[in-house]
Design an enzyme around this catalytic site. Sequence first.
Site: not given
Ligand code: DXP
Ligand SMILES: NCC(=O)COP(=O)(O)O
Length: 251
Positions: A7, A18, A43, A50, A72, A109, A200-201, A223-224
């Site tokens: 992600n 920026r 997403h 973003h 998403e 989120t 997620h996480d 992603g995060h």
């Molecule tokens: C569905 C999910 O868990 C992720 O796509 C999350 O929504 C990421 O979105 P953000 O990067 O805006 O936190």
């Molecule tokens: N569907 C989860 C996603 O796309 C990424 O979630 P995260 O790793 O950013 O919490």
Amino acid sequence: MTVLSVNVNKIAVLRNSRGGVLPDVVEAARCCIAAGCGGITVHPRPDQRHIRPDDVRALAALTAATVEFNIEGNPFAPPRGSYPGLSALIAETRPAQATLVPDGDGQITSDHGFDLRRDGERLKPLIRELKFHGCRVSLFMDAGSPDIELAADIGADRIEIYTGPYAEAFSRGDYAAELARCADTARRARAAGLAVNAGHDLDQRNLGPFLRALPEVEEVSIGHALIGEALYDGLAATVANYLKVIAAARS
Ligand SMILES: CC(=O)[C@@H](O)[C@H](O)COP(=O)(O)O
Ligand SMILES: NCC(=O)COP(=O)(O)O
């Protein structure tokens, strides 16, 4: 083998901070693909905090001949400014997968899955429309939700297990119950004819135990944590590290 879908929302966070064009979301996705990921996830939110519609269009072009593209979003969120609405964006870009998530703008989120007893009937025609556009449809669902079987009844192909509570329990060192809840949810989904995604996480520490307990998982979208870890170790190396975690869990 479980697919890693990266992600890239957080690349867009840094870019937008920026007001310019760097870092480049498409270049980051290209780097992840070259490192071996099997998908790219975005997403796009109506408030465009973003990922923006033009990012979605550019990533659709990049992934068209390479890896799966997963978009998403909340299908009930109305168009706003240059955000055309999830269905319109999907009709235009035709991703391999659409993951429906019941987020509102007030959320920092995603923090919950669908209540299908409330929203199932409204989702049915939207799922049909997305599948008409050639998309596989996945529904973001809480682990332990009583609605897993309903997801199949309304036409979804997959569920995505919301792994936030598992990740939080893992960070506390007390995750057996949450992991068992996820495993039972995956079992119920498979019994209902649904494939299983998760996200997620998730991170390099909690992903291995999760995948070992859930052999059914087709795809994890991360992603995060991944983008954060890439700030220290580099994006290609971090993607490679996740692929090693997945391979070890599946060996
Ligand atoms: C569905 C999910 O868990 C992720 O796509 C999350 O929504 C990421 O979105 P953000 O990067 O805006 O936190
Ligand atoms: N569907 C989860 C996603 O796309 C990424 O979630 P995260 O790793 O950013 O919490």
